[in-house]
Design an enzyme around this catalytic site. Structure first.
Site, PDB file in Angstrom:
ATOM      1  N   SER A 549       8.796  15.518 -60.554  1.00  0.00           N
ATOM      2  CA  SER A 549       8.824  14.124 -60.999  1.00  0.00           C
ATOM      3  C   SER A 549      10.284  13.708 -61.232  1.00  0.00           C
ATOM      4  O   SER A 549      11.084  13.785 -60.300  1.00  0.00           O
ATOM      5  CB  SER A 549       7.973  13.964 -62.252  1.00  0.00           C
ATOM      6  OG  SER A 549       7.737  12.608 -62.526  1.00  0.00           O
ATOM      7  N   ASP A 630      -0.523  11.096 -54.879  1.00  0.00           N
ATOM      8  CA  ASP A 630       0.461  10.757 -55.902  1.00  0.00           C
ATOM      9  C   ASP A 630       0.877   9.310 -55.695  1.00  0.00           C
ATOM     10  O   ASP A 630       1.670   9.002 -54.817  1.00  0.00           O
ATOM     11  CB  ASP A 630       1.673  11.683 -55.799  1.00  0.00           C
ATOM     12  CG  ASP A 630       2.679  11.449 -56.923  1.00  0.00           C
ATOM     13  OD1 ASP A 630       2.483  10.497 -57.706  1.00  0.00           O
ATOM     14  OD2 ASP A 630       3.647  12.212 -57.014  1.00  0.00           O
ATOM     15  N   HIS A 662      -0.173  13.668 -58.780  1.00  0.00           N
ATOM     16  CA  HIS A 662       1.175  14.009 -59.242  1.00  0.00           C
ATOM     17  C   HIS A 662       1.251  15.463 -59.706  1.00  0.00           C
ATOM     18  O   HIS A 662       2.332  16.020 -59.837  1.00  0.00           O
ATOM     19  CB  HIS A 662       1.558  13.055 -60.383  1.00  0.00           C
ATOM     20  CG  HIS A 662       3.025  12.929 -60.640  1.00  0.00           C
ATOM     21  ND1 HIS A 662       3.949  12.616 -59.664  1.00  0.00           N
ATOM     22  CD2 HIS A 662       3.756  13.075 -61.784  1.00  0.00           C
ATOM     23  CE1 HIS A 662       5.159  12.567 -60.180  1.00  0.00           C
ATOM     24  NE2 HIS A 662       5.080  12.846 -61.467  1.00  0.00           N
TER      25      HIS A 662
END
Length: 710
Positions: A549, A630, A662
């Protein structure tokens, strides 16, 4: 007998039993919890429903059923739980006197997927019940199994949101449903379920992670959190607290929800909890309506019959609040005189206590003693002033303990891994370091050494960069990014919490705004230099760095900076390749806040920290991982990074999961993730891992997964 892993491998991590938070009985003698275990031999998950004797720490199996979840107590003997099947849900009652025997019966069978079960004993002897389930636009229960299937898969949108986290949004919305349980002839029955939000534009729990913390019930009705229907949810974080007064939980037509006003606070609202007397509500709310990680301020509604008079704890003239930490979960003491809250501090999630009246809270909250690690759940233990705590640590995946705030003691009741021994892990492998950051502040990092550590030897560095970016590495367990997995391969793992991290005060956290590749990057450089100067057992010439991320963004940023040349290999999971393209995300308030404006309003702010501007310097081997579901960082970000690496001739590898979001959550996918990551970094760091890939006929197949080498 305690079984011990000979080596803590990905298989051990992913197949280790996972316990839910334990729910203590009203008298504090027993606790209910579930345990799920995945087998790589059968490729199936089994779920056990267990009862814990709190005094002895021993537990036994009540049922083994993959469909069971969410146990709640009705009294010291009787309890409820949910059992799902074919798109529907059964609410089931049982007791400890004869569990699974003649008493076991369906309270109700609901034609929808129900979750987030809550109950409350009422003065008339009945039991109030509340839960969440999807509702149709008409306010009816929604079951996808029975929905008429359209002939076309086309979807048309005319406004934001269009998708969130890993799903395209539909016309159906989550709602809170309530009812009453009556007992007759020894068995409970449900009056029915009523949609408390029917006829409104409100929805609760708030996606994608909302749960029981988004609502609560009492004798007088229910409170819940919902997105503000007057603002665009893709552009603003604003969620409000609403109250639905109920004369009875059998009311078929509830009154319109009443807004609880919080002047000066317009961000997320969280964790509303009724006092035991049912007249007060404590909750949290943020100031900024476009900052998802703003500090929640602790609030009190002293009288549920007057929703206009909310009081603030630790109020200051500037509206920021004098307590610098971030209160999250809230529990009232038995006599309602004290509030217990969780908040992060320096790499741990801790419990704090304070008077339940803002007027009496003249001193900042006091940290309550808990066992080593981070608290994930806590509840009152019976009528005593003690707390039953569920926690974990870097070496232990689940620990139940009892904390006594008055006597400042904490005692372990049950550890799922025998405090790490089952995994061959020890607390002696854990450490903390502090170093000077990019400015006039110190930065913290967690350190984990191999279990066979020898201070006279040198170990390669595994440098982990957390996501968020407003997040932190905690002394807690993870099945996605577990430092012990890397340490047991033969690395010294350092997990820094640089600028942007939570749990160190809001100045450090907010310092990342408009500085994505600035202060945090310089903090990481300072950390790397500190390791080289002060940790002689670390061989920084054999370093690898990994992040997901925002951590994935930082990996790509590092690629184009001098620090990137100091690593042998990099791993980017679901990272950002180009900052201006962050307008393809689902929650647009995120880039608007962190890059201080819209794309057209502050283009220079987006481009300043754009990794794509520095691809001419990319040279370090990199593994790129991305998932097609995602929607926070779409898969094109990973494809772009991989394409650049390949075009430049940089050794690189792409791992894609079409069915993950994600996070990589499915055990078989996670095993491939771990094997790919460890195989990649071990090759470049010169670490001898047990996994060896062999190529045959131009492709590799491991557990049915196709690999396509160049």
């Amino acid at each position: 007998m305690t079984l011990k892993a000979t080596l803590f491998t990905p298989e051990v991590l992913l197949s280790a039993p996972r316990r839910s938070p334990a729910v203590p009985s009203p008298n504090g003698k027993k606790a209910l919890f579930t345990v799920s275990t995945y087998s790589f031999e059968t490729h199936k998950t089994t779920v056990q429903f267990r009862i814990l004797d709190i005094e002895s720490g021993q537990s036994s199996v009540l049922y083994e059923d993959n469909r069971i979840s969410e146990p709640v107590w009705l009294d010291d003997d009787e309890f409820l739980f949910l059992r799902s099947s074919d798109g529907g849900t059964a609410i089931i009652a049982d007791n400890l006197s004869s569990p699974g025997d003649s008493f076991l019966h369906d309270v109700a069978v609901i034609d929808a997927s129900v979750s987030n079960l809550q109950v409350k004993k009422l003065a008339d002897g009945s039991v109030a019940i509340a839960c969440s389930a999807l509702a149709t636009p008409e306010g009816k229960l929604f079951n996808p199994q029975t929905e008429e299937k359209p002939l076309s898969s086309a979807m048309v949108y005319t406004s934001l949101f269009v998708r969130h986290w890993d799903k395209w949004l539909t016309k159906n919305r989550p709602a809170i449903w309530y009812g009453a349980l009556q007992k007759k002839d020894g068995k409970y029955s449900l009056s029915g379920l009523t949609n408390a939000l029917a006829g409104t534009k409100l929805s609760s729990p708030v996606g994608p992670f909302g749960g029981t913390g988004d609502f609560d019930i009492s004798e007088s009705g229910l409170v819940f959190v919902s997105k503000d229907p007057e603002v665009n949810p893709a552009l603003y974080t604003k969620t409000n607290l609403y109250y639905v007064p109920l004369k009875s939980f059998t009311e078929a037509e509830p009154p319109t929800p009443t807004l609880i006003e919080t002047p000066g606070l317009e961000g997320y609202t969280s964790n509303p909890v009724f006092s035991h007397c049912g007249k007060k509500v404590a909750f949290g709310r943020m100031r900024d309506k476009q900052y998802e990680s703003d500090k929640p301020q602790l609030l009190l509604l002293p009288d549920i019959n007057d929703v206009t008079k909310v009081e603030k704890f630790y109020e200051t003239e500037d509206g920021v609040g004098s307590w610098d930490y971030r209160p999250e979960s809230i529990v009232w003491s038995t006599d309602d005189s004290t509030l217990f809250v969780t908040a992060e501090i320096c790499g741990r999630n801790a419990v704090w206590s304070l008077p339940s009246s803002p007027a009496k809270a003249t001193e900042h909250p006091v940290q309550v003693k808990t066992v080593v690690g981070s608290v994930s759940d806590f509840r009152l233990l019976g009528d005593a002033s003690k707390l039953f705590v569920t926690s974990s640590s870097l070496i232990d995946n689940s620990c139940y303990s009892v904390t006594d705030p008055e006597n400042n003691t904490a005692d372990v009741i049950s550890s799922n891994s025998k405090q790490g021994k089952t995994f061959g892990l020890s607390r002696s492998s854990c450490d903390d370091i502090w170093f000077k950051g990019a400015g006039d502040y110190d930065v913290h990092a967690l350190v984990l050494r191999p279990s066979n550590f020898d201070k006279n030897k040198k170990y390669p560095l595994c440098f982990l960069i957390h996501g968020g970016p407003q997040g932190a590495w905690l002394d807690g367990w993870s099945t996605r990014w577990n430092p012990a997995i890397f340490a047991e391969q033969g690395y010294v793992v350092v997990s820094p919490n640089p600028t942007g991290s939570t749990g160190y005060g809001m100045a450090l956290q907010n310092g990342i705004t408009g500085e994505w590749g600035g202060r945090p990057y310089n903090d990481l450089v300072a950390c790397f230099d500190y390791i080289g100067e002060h940790m002689p057992y670390v061989d920084t010439s054999r370093s690898v760095a990994l992040g997901a991320s925002y951590g994935g963004y930082m990996i790509n940023w590092i690629q184009g900076q001098p620090l990137g040349r100091k690593f042998k290999a990099l791993v980017c999971h679901d990272g950002c390749f180009s900052v201006p393209t962050q307008w393809d995300t689902d929650e647009l308030f995120f880039p608007i806040h962190d890059f201080e404006g819209t794309l057209e309003g502050n283009r220079a702010g987006y481009e300043r920290w754009d990794p794509a501007r520095h691809v001419g310097a990319w040279a370090t081997p990199e593994l790129v991982i991305h998932s097609e579901l995602d929607y926070r960082l779409p898969v094109t970000e990973g494809l772009s990074a991989f394409n650049v690496l390949q075009a430049r001739g940089v050794p690189s590898r792409l791992l894609v999961f079409p069915d993950e979001n994600h996070w990589v959550l499915k055990p078989e996918n996670s095993l491939v993730w771990h094997r790919e990551v460890l195989g990649f970094i071990n090759e470049y760091a010169g670490v001898g891992g047990e996994e060896k890939w062999e190529e045959e006929a131009g492709e590799m197949v491991v557990r049915g997964v196709n690999f396509f080498p160049a």
